[in-house]
Write a protein that holds these residues in place. Structure first.
Motif, PDB file in Angstrom:
ATOM      1  N   GLY A  38      -3.436   2.500  -6.852  1.00  0.00           N
ATOM      2  CA  GLY A  38      -3.160   3.454  -5.775  1.00  0.00           C
ATOM      3  C   GLY A  38      -4.309   3.430  -4.790  1.00  0.00           C
ATOM      4  O   GLY A  38      -5.363   2.846  -5.064  1.00  0.00           O
ATOM      5  N   CYS A  42      -7.138   8.569  -4.416  1.00  0.00           N
ATOM      6  CA  CYS A  42      -5.937   9.203  -4.980  1.00  0.00           C
ATOM      7  C   CYS A  42      -6.173   9.781  -6.373  1.00  0.00           C
ATOM      8  O   CYS A  42      -5.266  10.366  -6.965  1.00  0.00           O
ATOM      9  CB  CYS A  42      -4.758   8.232  -4.983  1.00  0.00           C
ATOM     10  N   HIS A 198      -7.375  -0.701  -6.748  1.00  0.00           N
ATOM     11  CA  HIS A 198      -6.552  -0.422  -5.559  1.00  0.00           C
ATOM     12  C   HIS A 198      -5.816  -1.680  -5.121  1.00  0.00           C
ATOM     13  O   HIS A 198      -5.109  -1.675  -4.129  1.00  0.00           O
ATOM     14  CB  HIS A 198      -7.423   0.141  -4.424  1.00  0.00           C
ATOM     15  N   LEU A 213       0.301   5.061  -8.287  1.00  0.00           N
ATOM     16  CA  LEU A 213      -0.082   6.452  -8.034  1.00  0.00           C
ATOM     17  C   LEU A 213      -0.067   6.762  -6.537  1.00  0.00           C
ATOM     18  O   LEU A 213      -0.440   5.927  -5.716  1.00  0.00           O
ATOM     19  CB  LEU A 213      -1.488   6.730  -8.587  1.00  0.00           C
ATOM     20  N   ARG A 214       0.364   7.975  -6.226  1.00  0.00           N
ATOM     21  CA  ARG A 214       0.246   8.488  -4.866  1.00  0.00           C
ATOM     22  C   ARG A 214      -0.920   9.458  -4.847  1.00  0.00           C
ATOM     23  O   ARG A 214      -1.708   9.528  -5.779  1.00  0.00           O
ATOM     24  CB  ARG A 214       1.540   9.211  -4.482  1.00  0.00           C
ATOM     25  N   GLU A 215      -1.006  10.245  -3.798  1.00  0.00           N
ATOM     26  CA  GLU A 215      -2.099  11.217  -3.699  1.00  0.00           C
ATOM     27  C   GLU A 215      -2.073  12.168  -4.908  1.00  0.00           C
ATOM     28  O   GLU A 215      -1.020  12.411  -5.488  1.00  0.00           O
ATOM     29  CB  GLU A 215      -2.028  11.983  -2.360  1.00  0.00           C
ATOM     30  N   SER A 217      -2.936  11.553  -7.772  1.00  0.00           N
ATOM     31  CA  SER A 217      -2.543  10.807  -8.974  1.00  0.00           C
ATOM     32  C   SER A 217      -1.108  11.062  -9.415  1.00  0.00           C
ATOM     33  O   SER A 217      -0.765  10.785 -10.565  1.00  0.00           O
ATOM     34  CB  SER A 217      -3.499  11.081 -10.140  1.00  0.00           C
ATOM     35  N   ARG A 218      -0.272  11.572  -8.514  1.00  0.00           N
ATOM     36  CA  ARG A 218       1.138  11.731  -8.892  1.00  0.00           C
ATOM     37  C   ARG A 218       1.725  10.352  -9.145  1.00  0.00           C
ATOM     38  O   ARG A 218       1.540   9.439  -8.351  1.00  0.00           O
ATOM     39  CB  ARG A 218       1.922  12.436  -7.766  1.00  0.00           C
ATOM     40  N   ALA A 220       4.273   7.664  -9.041  1.00  0.00           N
ATOM     41  CA  ALA A 220       5.475   7.312  -8.279  1.00  0.00           C
ATOM     42  C   ALA A 220       6.375   6.378  -9.085  1.00  0.00           C
ATOM     43  O   ALA A 220       7.595   6.451  -9.013  1.00  0.00           O
ATOM     44  CB  ALA A 220       5.093   6.671  -6.956  1.00  0.00           C
TER      45      ALA A 220
END
Ligand code: ADP
Ligand code: ADP
Length: 232
Positions: A38, A42, A198, A213-215, A217-218, A220
């Motif tokens: 990510g 993030c 990354h 991972l998105r912002e 650490s959600r 996706a």
């Protein structure tokens, strides 16, 4: 390898209004390599550092082999979890051998056993023990420092290996070579590896499964490289 479970893990840093990690849950199987990929910022490093308790979560829980990490005493945790980072994290005032011997000494291995282990680890990462054991980190190239960092993380034979952009600071050719060595080690050593990067190509190359991972650490996507490549 050991299993790792992240349960509703969150982390807020003091003075920072939005959480660095927000309600992340994930199950990592014994012996698999999971890559967290990510963008910068993030929350990848924060997530990794919570697994070996360099950072305490604000809420949620981590279990290694069904054992809550807060119940594992610090020395046993160091033996269970090896940690390698981008800057190699070597202590500049210690030789290569002393750096690698750190955790084995801490957990009480005999001198003879530690000495043998240092040689074995240098061989494993492709550095000639006779040539390298007495050198200081500043006498090594970037790629060699990274190798020693990995050797140190593996020295006490931990079932879990955490790697935070371990090849981030080396040139592309050396990185490719170190990635190939890691692939070889995965098959030889059967560690459970959580690898942070990354670099999507690196994730595809190294991961048995990849957590995109998105912002905050959600998660996706959490799937095999093949599935992620065919269903982006
Ligand atoms: P990544 O590893 O994905 O680059 P980090 O886990 O390092 O992300 O950082 C996640 C977020 O938490 C970022 O917004 C970063 O600025 C913030 N952060 C990281 N460490 C600290 C800290 N010690 N204090 C306050 N904020 C931090
Ligand atoms: P790399 O391509 O991995 O970055 P370098 O060009 O930095 O390698 O180094 C090439 C060789 O020179 C390596 O074998 C390294 O051990 C040696 N070397 C680099 N810096 C020093 C130093 N300060 N003292 C002794 N040997 C060094």
């Amino acid at each position: 390898g050991a299993s790792i479970e992240l349960e509703h893990l969150s982390k807020s840093y003091p003075g920072n209004p939005s959480p660095a990690v927000d309600d992340v849950s994930m199950e990592i199987r014994p012996g698999e390599t999971v890559v967290l990929v990510g963008p910068s910022g993030c929350g990848k490093s924060t997530t990794l550092k919570m697994i070996n308790r360099l950072i305490e979560p604000t809420s949620g829980r981590i279990r290694i082999d069904d054992e809550d990490v807060t119940r594992i005493d610090p020395v046993r945790l160091r033996r269970k979890v090896g940690y390698a980072i981008q800057s190699s994290g070597l202590f500049p005032h210690m030789t290569v051998a002393e750096n690698i011997a750190l955790v084995p000494k801490m957990v009480g291995w005999s001198k003879a056993r530690v000495r043998g282990r240092v040689e074995e680890m240098l061989d494993l990462v492709g550095l000639d023990p006779g040539e390298f054991h007495g050198r200081y980190p500043r006498q090594l190239s970037g790629g060699q420092q990274q190798r020693v960092g990995v050797a140190r993380a593996l020295a006490a034979d931990p079932p879990v290996l955490l790697m935070d952009e371990p090849f981030g600071a080396v040139d592309p050719v050396t990185r490719d070579h170190l990635q190939d060595e890691l692939l070889r080690l995965q098959h030889e050593l059967h560690k459970t590896i959580v690898f942070v990067t990354h670099d999507f190509d690196e994730a595809i190359k190294l991961g048995d499964r990849i957590a995109v991972l998105r912002e905050r650490s959600r998660v996706a996507q959490f799937d095999t490289p093949e599935a992620i490549l065919t269903n982006p």
